[in-house]
Design an enzyme around this catalytic site. Structure first.
Site, PDB file in Angstrom:
ATOM      1  N   GLU A  15      -2.252   9.639  -4.420  1.00 33.91           N
ATOM      2  CA  GLU A  15      -1.108   9.370  -3.558  1.00 33.91           C
ATOM      3  C   GLU A  15       0.126   9.411  -4.456  1.00 33.91           C
ATOM      4  OE1 GLU A  15      -1.238   5.636  -1.453  1.00 33.91           O
ATOM      5  OE2 GLU A  15       0.654   6.078  -0.451  1.00 33.91           O
ATOM      6  N   LYS A  20      -1.194   0.859  -9.694  1.00 29.99           N
ATOM      7  CA  LYS A  20       0.127   1.470  -9.650  1.00 29.99           C
ATOM      8  C   LYS A  20       1.183   0.463  -9.218  1.00 29.99           C
ATOM      9  CE  LYS A  20      -1.385   5.187  -7.466  1.00 29.99           C
ATOM     10  NZ  LYS A  20      -1.488   6.427  -6.713  1.00 29.99           N
ATOM     11  N   ARG A  66     -14.829   2.281 -10.563  1.00 32.23           N
ATOM     12  CA  ARG A  66     -13.534   2.584 -11.145  1.00 32.23           C
ATOM     13  C   ARG A  66     -13.491   2.101 -12.593  1.00 32.23           C
ATOM     14  NH1 ARG A  66      -9.742   1.536  -7.609  1.00 32.23           N
ATOM     15  NH2 ARG A  66      -8.029   1.203  -9.033  1.00 32.23           N
TER      16      ARG A  66
HETATM   17  P1  ATP Z   1      -4.076   2.266  -7.818  1.00 31.15           P
HETATM   18  O1  ATP Z   1      -4.989   1.207  -7.285  1.00 31.15           O
HETATM   19  O2  ATP Z   1      -3.881   2.230  -9.285  1.00 31.15           O
HETATM   20  O3  ATP Z   1      -2.792   2.377  -7.082  1.00 31.15           O
HETATM   21  P2  ATP Z   1      -5.174   4.249  -6.184  1.00 31.15           P
HETATM   22  O4  ATP Z   1      -6.638   4.320  -5.994  1.00 31.15           O
HETATM   23  O5  ATP Z   1      -4.392   3.653  -5.083  1.00 31.15           O
HETATM   24  O6  ATP Z   1      -4.863   3.605  -7.589  1.00 31.15           O
HETATM   25  P3  ATP Z   1      -4.779   7.024  -5.735  1.00 31.15           P
HETATM   26  O7  ATP Z   1      -3.577   7.825  -5.992  1.00 31.15           O
HETATM   27  O8  ATP Z   1      -5.217   6.789  -4.349  1.00 31.15           O
HETATM   28  O9  ATP Z   1      -4.552   5.639  -6.475  1.00 31.15           O
HETATM   29  O10 ATP Z   1      -5.991   7.554  -6.611  1.00 31.15           O
HETATM   30  C1  ATP Z   1      -6.350   8.911  -6.704  1.00 31.15           C
HETATM   31  C2  ATP Z   1      -7.776   8.993  -7.132  1.00 31.15           C
HETATM   32  O11 ATP Z   1      -7.973   8.346  -8.387  1.00 31.15           O
HETATM   33  C3  ATP Z   1      -8.698   8.321  -6.143  1.00 31.15           C
HETATM   34  O12 ATP Z   1      -9.779   9.188  -5.872  1.00 31.15           O
HETATM   35  C4  ATP Z   1      -9.141   7.078  -6.829  1.00 31.15           C
HETATM   36  O13 ATP Z   1     -10.425   6.725  -6.439  1.00 31.15           O
HETATM   37  C5  ATP Z   1      -9.064   7.460  -8.305  1.00 31.15           C
HETATM   38  N1  ATP Z   1      -8.811   6.282  -9.123  1.00 31.15           N
HETATM   39  C6  ATP Z   1      -7.773   5.431  -9.032  1.00 31.15           C
HETATM   40  N2  ATP Z   1      -7.888   4.431  -9.919  1.00 31.15           N
HETATM   41  C7  ATP Z   1      -9.040   4.652 -10.609  1.00 31.15           C
HETATM   42  C8  ATP Z   1      -9.729   3.963 -11.658  1.00 31.15           C
HETATM   43  N3  ATP Z   1      -9.248   2.827 -12.182  1.00 31.15           N
HETATM   44  N4  ATP Z   1     -10.886   4.491 -12.098  1.00 31.15           N
HETATM   45  C9  ATP Z   1     -11.366   5.621 -11.585  1.00 31.15           C
HETATM   46  N5  ATP Z   1     -10.776   6.319 -10.592  1.00 31.15           N
HETATM   47  C10 ATP Z   1      -9.632   5.841 -10.096  1.00 31.15           C
HETATM   48 MG    MG Z   2      -5.114   4.711  -3.142  1.00 30.02          MG
END
Ligand code: ATP
Ligand code: MG
Length: 555
Positions: free
Chosen positions: A34, A269, A259
Site C-alpha cells: 500500500e 509503517k 512476518r
Molecule cells: P505495516 O504493518 O508495516 O504498515 P503492511 O502489511 O500494512 O505493513 P503493506 O504495504 O500492506 O504493509 O505490505 C505489503 C506486503 O508486505 C504485504 O504482502 C505484507 O504481508 C508484506 N509485509 C509487510 N510487513 C511485513 C513483515 N514485517 N514481514 C514480512 N512481510 C511483510
Molecule cells: Mg497492509
C-alpha cells in the site's frame, strides 16, 4: 544473483507440487504494497520471497500498488517503493495499480448484488461493530439485509453517484452472521468516501474494502500464489468466497507466512511515519530507520539484505529475529569488497621528535589484505600524526598495550614508535604526545629485532582530511515491545542512537563519493552518507562494527 542458493520452504514446496501435478503451468506472484509509507526490511522479506520464487520457477512477479484507500496514499511513496524494489535487485513483469481495477471491482460487486449475495446497509460503523458478535457470540442480521436486488442495485448506483455522505451507506456481502469466522459475518465490501484519489482523482466516491479488492486484483492478474502474512489467515475463507462468488475466471490461492520481526526495531509503517512526522529522525531514510532507504543510506548492500531474507527462512510461526543477524550478513558481504583504510574519530596529536621537520614519505599499504588483486594505496608519514585519544593513557591499567610513557607500539603500515613525553592543557587533558620512531622497524622491511604487543592506527596530520563520523545504536530500546500498549513506543527511544565525532581520514579519501564503503581499521565498516557527503564535506555512517558476540547458528 546466486541461483543455486534456493532454501527450501513450505511455499516453495507447494509450488513444486502444483507444477508437478499440473495445477498451474506458470507461477505468477505479486508484491502488493500500500503506498502509504516507505518500505521496510519486513517488506524486503516479502519482496525476496515473491520475486525469487518467480525467478526460480521461470514464472512472473508483478509489483502492484494496493491503493484502494485514498486517504493515506501518496505519489512520493509510489516512487520510493519502485526505487527500493529495483535497488534490491528485482525487476517486475507488470507494474499495476489496484485503482485501475475500480471499474471491474464495481462490476463484480454488481454480480454479487444480482445473485442476492450483497446488500446496501444503512447501519453506521458503530452499529455494524455492535451487531457483529464476538468469538463466542453470534452476530445479528442487519435490518436492511432483505432488501430486494432492484433496491440494492439502485442504492449502490446512487452511492456511486455521490448521493450519500461518508459512512451513510455501505455495501455488505451477504454470507452468514452466525459463522464462527467473524470475517464471514456480512463484511463491508464498499464504503462511501468523498476523498480524491492519487490515481483516479475525483472519479470515485465509493471505494472497495481491502478484503474484497485484494482477491479480485489477484484474480485479474492471474496470480497463482498470493503470498501474505499470517494475520490474513482468517481472511482466507472470505478471499476464496469473493473469487468464487464474483465469478472470476482465474482462481488464485492465498498462502500465509510469518512476518519478520527484529529485536529493537519498530516495523510498522504507522510508527515509522510517526518518527518522521515528529522529527525524531532525519526523514524516512535516516540511517537508523529499518526502511530499505534507511538501510541503503546506512550502507547495507542489496546482497546482504537478500541473503538475510533467504537465510531467516519462511515459516508459519511468528518469532523475533536478532538484528545482529542482519549485521552478520553485511560484514560477510563487505569483507571482500570494502577497501581498508584508517580513520581517527577522536584525534590526539603525536609529534615524532626524531623525524626531520618538513619531510614526508609515502608508504605502501594494502587496499584489502584478503584480496591482493585490489592492490596498494599510498599513505603519507611525517613528523606529525593523529592517533585515537583512547590509544594513549598516562597511567594505564594492567594489560594495556597501547601508548603510555616508556611504551612502544607498532603504527599500522609504518614504524614502531615509543612514547617519551606528553603535554597537558590547563584543564589537565593530554593534548599532545611526544614519541620517537625507529627507522629500522619499517613495515615490510622484515625487521625481527624485537616485538611489541600493540598495533594502533594513525593518520598523518598535514595531509589528513577532516571527516565526520556518525556512530549508531538501535533507535529503540529493547523494552519498547513489551511496553506496547502502555504509552507510546516514543517513550523508549535510545538517547544514544546517534553519536557524532569530528575526526580525520587518509588523504586519498578526499574524493570519496556518496555511498562508498570502507573498512576502517579497528573501527568497523562505514558508508559515505548520501545526503551530507558533498561540497568537500565528508560524513561517514557506521554500518556495523568489526566484531560481534554474535555467532551464526549452526544449521
Ligand atoms: P505495516 O504493518 O508495516 O504498515 P503492511 O502489511 O500494512 O505493513 P503493506 O504495504 O500492506 O504493509 O505490505 C505489503 C506486503 O508486505 C504485504 O504482502 C505484507 O504481508 C508484506 N509485509 C509487510 N510487513 C511485513 C513483515 N514485517 N514481514 C514480512 N512481510 C511483510
Ligand atoms: Mg497492509
Amino acid at each position: 544473483m546466486e541461483n543455486s542458493n534456493h532454501t527450501s520452504n513450505f511455499i516453495r514446496n507447494i509450488i513444486v507440487e502444483d507444477l508437478k501435478e499440473g495445477r498451474v503451468n506458470e507461477i505468477i506472484t505479486r508484491f502488493p504494497p500500500e503506498p502509504n509509507g516507505y518500505l521496510h526490511i519486513g517488506h524486503a522479506k516479502s519482496i525476496c520471497l515473491n520475486f525469487e520464487l518467480a525467478k526460480e520457477f521461470k514464472g512472473r512477479a508483478n509489483l502492484r500498488f494496493d491503493d484502494t484507500n485514498p486517504i493515506k496514499e501518496d505519489q512520493e511513496y509510489v516512487d520510493s517503493i519502485k526505487q527500493d524494489v529495483e535497488w534490491l535487485g528485482f525487476t517486475w513483469d507488470e507494474l499495476n495499480f489496484a485503482s485501475n481495477y475500480f471499474e471491474e471491482m464495481y462490476n463484480r460487486a454488481i454480480v454479487l448484488i444480482n445473485k442476492g449475495k450483497a446488500f446496501v446497509c444503512d447501519l453506521n460503523a458503530e452499529q455494524i461493530r455492535e451487531t457483529r458478535g464476538t468469538l463466542t457470540e453470534p452476530g445479528q442480521n442487519s435490518p436492511y439485509r432483505d432488501r430486494t436486488v432492484e433496491e440494492n442495485l439502485e442504492l449502490f448506483d446512487r452511492m456511486r453517484k455521490g448521493e450519500f455522505g461518508n459512512g451513510e451507506k455501505v455495501l455488505r456481502a451477504k454470507i452468514d452472521m452466525l459463522s464462527p469466522n467473524i470475517n464471514l459475518r456480512d463484511p463491508v465490501i464498499y464504503r462511501v468516501s468523498h476523498t480524491p484519489h492519487h490515481n483516479t482523482g475525483d472519479q470515485w466516491c465509493i471505494y472497495p474494502m481491502y478484503a474484497f479488492a485484494h482477491p479480485i486484483e489477484d484474480a485479474i492478474e492471474g496470480i497463482t500464489h498470493s503470498i501474505c502474512t499470517l494475520e490474513f489467515e482468517d481472511q482466507r475463507p472470505f478471499y476464496d468466497w469473493v473469487v468464487a462468488e464474483t465469478e472470476m475466471e482465474k482462481v488464485p490461492h492465498q498462502y500465509e507466512f510469518a512476518r519478520l520481526n527484529l529485536t529493537n526495531t519498530v516495523m510498522s509503517k504507522r510508527k515509522l511515519k510517526q518518527l518522521v512526522d515528529e522529527g525524531v529522525v532525519d526523514g524516512w531514510d535516516d540511517p537508523r530507520m529499518p526502511t530499505i532507504s534507511g538501510l541503503r543510506r546506512r550502507g547495507f548492500t542489496p546482497e546482504s539484505i537478500r541473503t538475510f531474507c533467504r537465510e531467516i527462512g519462511v515459516t508459519k510461526s511468528n518469532g523475533t529475529i536478532d538484528s545482529k543477524y542482519l549485521d552478520y550478513f553485511i560484514r560477510e558481504d563487505l569483507k571482500l569488497k570494502a577497501p581498508r583504510t584508517m580513520g581517527i574519530l577522536k584525534p590526539l596529536k603525536v609529534v615524532i621528535t626524531n623525524y626531520p621537520e618538513g619531510e614526508v614519505e609515502w608508504l605502501d599499504a594494502e587496499i584489502n589484505p584478503e584480496v591482493p588483486e585490489m592492490g596498494l594505496r599510498q599513505i603519507p608519514f611525517s613528523r606529525e600524526l593523529y592517533i585515537e585519544q583512547d590509544d594513549f593513557m598516562e597511567n594505564p591499567p594492567n594489560k594495556y598495550f597501547r601508548l603510555f610513557p616508556g611504551n612502544e607500539v607498532r603504527l599500522k603500515h609504518a614504524y614502531f614508535i615509543k612514547c617519551n613525553d606528553f603535554v597537558k592543557d590547563e584543564a589537565g587533558n593530554v593534548v599532545e604526545i611526544h614519541c620517537t620512531y625507529d627507522q629500522e622497524t619499517k613495515s615490510g622491511s622484515g625487521f625481527t629485532g624485537r616485538k611489541v604487543k600493540g598495533t594502533i592506527h594513525w593518520v598523518e596530520a598535514t595531509h589528513a582530511v577532516p571527516a565526520e563520523f556518525r556512530l549508531y545504536e538501535p533507535l529503540i530500546l529493547d523494552e519498547a515491545e513489551e511496553a506496547e500498549g502502555e504509552g507510546s513506543f516514543l517513550d523508549h527511544l535510545n538517547p544514544n542512537s546517534i553519536v557524532t565525532e569530528q575526526g580525520f581520514v587518509e588523504p586519498n579519501m578526499k574524493d570519496v563519493q556518496p555511498q562508498d564503503k570502507f573498512q576502517f581499521f579497528r573501527h568497523g565498516y562505514f558508508n559515505a552518507d548520501s545526503k551530507y557527503t558533498k561540497d568537500g564535506n565528508i560524513v561517514f555512517n557506521l554500518i556495523v562494527s568489526l566484531k560481534s558476540s554474535f555467532e551464526l547458528p549452526k544449521s
